[in-house]
Design an enzyme around this catalytic site. Structure first.
Site, PDB file in Angstrom:
ATOM      1  N   GLY A  72       6.125  60.350  51.256  1.00  0.00           N
ATOM      2  CA  GLY A  72       7.092  60.188  50.166  1.00  0.00           C
ATOM      3  C   GLY A  72       6.535  59.260  49.099  1.00  0.00           C
ATOM      4  O   GLY A  72       6.733  59.470  47.898  1.00  0.00           O
ATOM      5  N   THR A  73       5.818  58.248  49.534  1.00  0.00           N
ATOM      6  CA  THR A  73       5.237  57.279  48.600  1.00  0.00           C
ATOM      7  C   THR A  73       4.268  57.975  47.647  1.00  0.00           C
ATOM      8  O   THR A  73       4.286  57.734  46.437  1.00  0.00           O
ATOM      9  CB  THR A  73       4.510  56.165  49.400  1.00  0.00           C
ATOM     10  OG1 THR A  73       5.456  55.600  50.316  1.00  0.00           O
ATOM     11  CG2 THR A  73       3.965  55.094  48.493  1.00  0.00           C
ATOM     12  N   GLN A 179      15.717  60.237  51.289  1.00  0.00           N
ATOM     13  CA  GLN A 179      16.813  60.034  52.246  1.00  0.00           C
ATOM     14  C   GLN A 179      17.922  61.076  52.108  1.00  0.00           C
ATOM     15  O   GLN A 179      18.774  61.189  52.993  1.00  0.00           O
ATOM     16  CB  GLN A 179      17.425  58.633  52.076  1.00  0.00           C
ATOM     17  CG  GLN A 179      16.498  57.508  52.493  1.00  0.00           C
ATOM     18  CD  GLN A 179      16.205  57.470  53.994  1.00  0.00           C
ATOM     19  OE1 GLN A 179      16.918  58.087  54.803  1.00  0.00           O
ATOM     20  NE2 GLN A 179      15.167  56.762  54.371  1.00  0.00           N
ATOM     21  N   HIS A 201       8.791  63.016  57.656  1.00  0.00           N
ATOM     22  CA  HIS A 201       9.195  62.262  58.858  1.00  0.00           C
ATOM     23  C   HIS A 201      10.651  61.802  58.815  1.00  0.00           C
ATOM     24  O   HIS A 201      11.142  61.266  59.802  1.00  0.00           O
ATOM     25  CB  HIS A 201       8.224  61.115  59.137  1.00  0.00           C
ATOM     26  CG  HIS A 201       8.298  59.938  58.225  1.00  0.00           C
ATOM     27  ND1 HIS A 201       8.857  58.744  58.613  1.00  0.00           N
ATOM     28  CD2 HIS A 201       7.886  59.761  56.952  1.00  0.00           C
ATOM     29  CE1 HIS A 201       8.746  57.871  57.618  1.00  0.00           C
ATOM     30  NE2 HIS A 201       8.177  58.470  56.600  1.00  0.00           N
ATOM     31  N   CYS A 325      10.344  40.737  54.600  1.00  0.00           N
ATOM     32  CA  CYS A 325       9.501  39.549  54.640  1.00  0.00           C
ATOM     33  C   CYS A 325       8.959  39.283  53.238  1.00  0.00           C
ATOM     34  O   CYS A 325       8.207  40.079  52.697  1.00  0.00           O
ATOM     35  CB  CYS A 325       8.352  39.776  55.622  1.00  0.00           C
ATOM     36  SG  CYS A 325       7.516  38.249  56.008  1.00  0.00           S
TER      37      CYS A 325
HETATM   38  N1  PLP Z   1      11.745  56.627  49.438  1.00  0.00           N
HETATM   39  C1  PLP Z   1      12.736  56.324  50.285  1.00  0.00           C
HETATM   40  C2  PLP Z   1      14.138  56.309  49.780  1.00  0.00           C
HETATM   41  C3  PLP Z   1      12.464  56.038  51.622  1.00  0.00           C
HETATM   42  O1  PLP Z   1      13.468  55.728  52.457  1.00  0.00           O
HETATM   43  C4  PLP Z   1      11.124  56.074  52.056  1.00  0.00           C
HETATM   44  C5  PLP Z   1      10.782  55.721  53.445  1.00  0.00           C
HETATM   45  O2  PLP Z   1      11.445  54.924  54.080  1.00  0.00           O
HETATM   46  C6  PLP Z   1      10.127  56.408  51.123  1.00  0.00           C
HETATM   47  C7  PLP Z   1      10.472  56.679  49.828  1.00  0.00           C
HETATM   48  C8  PLP Z   1       8.681  56.460  51.525  1.00  0.00           C
HETATM   49  O3  PLP Z   1       8.429  57.604  52.284  1.00  0.00           O
HETATM   50  P1  PLP Z   1       7.103  57.675  53.186  1.00  0.00           P
HETATM   51  O4  PLP Z   1       7.348  56.786  54.359  1.00  0.00           O
HETATM   52  O5  PLP Z   1       6.976  59.109  53.564  1.00  0.00           O
HETATM   53  O6  PLP Z   1       5.985  57.206  52.322  1.00  0.00           O
END
Ligand code: PLP
Length: 392
Positions: A72-73, A179, A201, A325
């Site tokens: 997602g990042t 999400q 995931h 943190c």
């Molecule tokens: N955006 C949101 C709202 C998320 O909850 C997450 C992961 O927790 C991400 C982006 C990042 O996704 P990834 O872990 O696949 O990089």
């Protein structure tokens, strides 16, 4: 491991057995490179095509509008960089104070390099200040990036409405729907969303695979420049097994979206009511009317979230705290701070997030075990004694 009650599905989900089944042969039998000219590679390539169709169907996109990425990042970064590169003369970004670090930290980085960023605030219930957002849009705005649903509070934002407002001003709109996808209906044809991120995931596919939807006609430039994979929009040999898994997971969650969601919502509501009714001085975080059906975020006054998590962990219950943190100390997360959760409660925040695998027995167990945990911790807290005096 003996008993394990997994209520941390916003962090990651169990890979569905149906997904494991379809991906396994890609580690042994179907190891061909999908770009190869031979039939063996071509077979693998066709599996990617099928996975693209299934992933697209989940959000009502056209298959060619889906680019597979690693997480997602990466999808978020790709979208934001692509919009900035497409509009090099524009130096302004609109986003929110409660984005996931994937968007927040990138925008903070861009701010340091000379971009102007408008950070849209939220209210006590985690709802966006939509007027602030609209007033922020200017001719200099290159991109509006607003998440569809918040990972901590579960609050759902009016992404479609914001997409329309951005489109009226000719501004690119990206939404981090990591999400939201698989938990609430997401239809990219219902509004002019230009780009949308989703991640495997979070929907019972493996880690290390995700997708970026790019609406046809949106100016795009790749983040990973390399081979011709993904029609030149994302270089790098495809993570075939995981992509196939994402396709299968997309199919599964699409089938379960309605009944699955209703069931999960009922369990979440039961859990939430059980916590709020049995534990005094507990605050619910997030708009009760516009939330993901699987998420409950609560703050227990006068206790530490980490201590709660440790004690829950001893009973096999997995959850998350609302702390992050920061410079070596645990501070309430930027989301809880943006929501103005009172200091006495913010440190005692816990997020429980359910999935289609959560059972009623698990919910009952947590409702039974959590009150004594909080009571024990409060008995040890000097602040709690003061609080009970005040309350009497
Ligand atoms: N955006 C949101 C709202 C998320 O909850 C997450 C992961 O927790 C991400 C982006 C990042 O996704 P990834 O872990 O696949 O990089």
């Amino acid at each position: 491991m003996s008993r394990m009650i997994y209520m941390d599905n916003n962090a990651t989900t169990r890979v569905a057995p149906e997904v494991v089944e379809v991906i396994t042969p890609f580690f042994s039998e179907y190891y061909g490179n999908p770009s190869s000219m031979h039939t063996f590679g071509g077979t693998v390539g066709r599996k990617i095509t099928e996975a693209r169709e299934k992933t697209a169907a989940l959000i009502n996109a056209n298959p060619e509008e889906i680019i597979f990425t690693s997480c997602g990042t990466e999808s978020d970064s790709t979208a934001i960089w692509a919009a900035l590169k497409a509009n090099p003369q524009k130096r302004h970004i609109v986003t929110t104070r409660v984005e996931h670090p994937a968007v927040k930290n990138l925008c903070e980085h861009l701010e340091k390099t000379g971009y102007r960023v408008s950070w849209v605030p939220v209210d006590r219930k985690g709802r966006l200040d939509i007027d602030f957002l609209y007033d922020s849009l200017t001719d200099d705005t290159a991109i509006v990036s607003v998440m569809w649903a918040n990972n901590e509070s579960g609050v759902i934002f009016p992404a479609e409405q914001i997409a329309r407002a951005a489109a009226e001003r000719g501004i690119v709109f990206h939404t981090d729907a990591v999400q939201a996808v698989g938990k609430v209906p997401v239809d990219v044809k219902a509004s002019p969303v230009n780009m949308l991120s989703l991640s495997g995931h979070k929907i019972h596919a493996p880690k290390g695979v995700a997708a970026l939807y790019v609406k046809k006609g949106t100016k795009f430039s790749p983040f990973l420049i390399g081979g011709h994979q993904e029609k030149g929009r994302r270089g790098g040999t495809e993570n075939v097994a995981s992509i196939v898994g994402l396709g299968r997971a997309a199919e599964l969650v699409a089938t379960h979206l309605q009944d699955g969601t209703d069931r999960v919502r009922r369990l979440r509501d039961k859990l939430e009511a059980g916590i709020l009714e049995n534990i005094p001085n507990t605050l619910l975080n997030g708009d009760p009317d516009m939330r993901l059906p699987n998420t409950v975020s609560v703050s227990f006054e006068y206790v530490e979230g980490e201590a709660i998590l440790l004690m829950m962990d001893q009973l096999g219950i997995c959850a998350s705290s609302g702390s992050a943190c920061t410079s070596g100390t645990l501070e309430p997360s930027h989301v809880l701070r943006a929501m103005g959760v009172p200091f006495t409660a913010a440190h005692g925040s816990v997020r429980l997030s359910l999935s289609m695998y959560t059972t009623e027995q698990e919910v009952d167990f947590v409702i039974r075990e959590l009150p004594p945990i909080i009571e024990r911790l409060r008995r040890m807290s000097p602040f709690w004694k003061g609080a009970s005096c005040n309350l009497q």
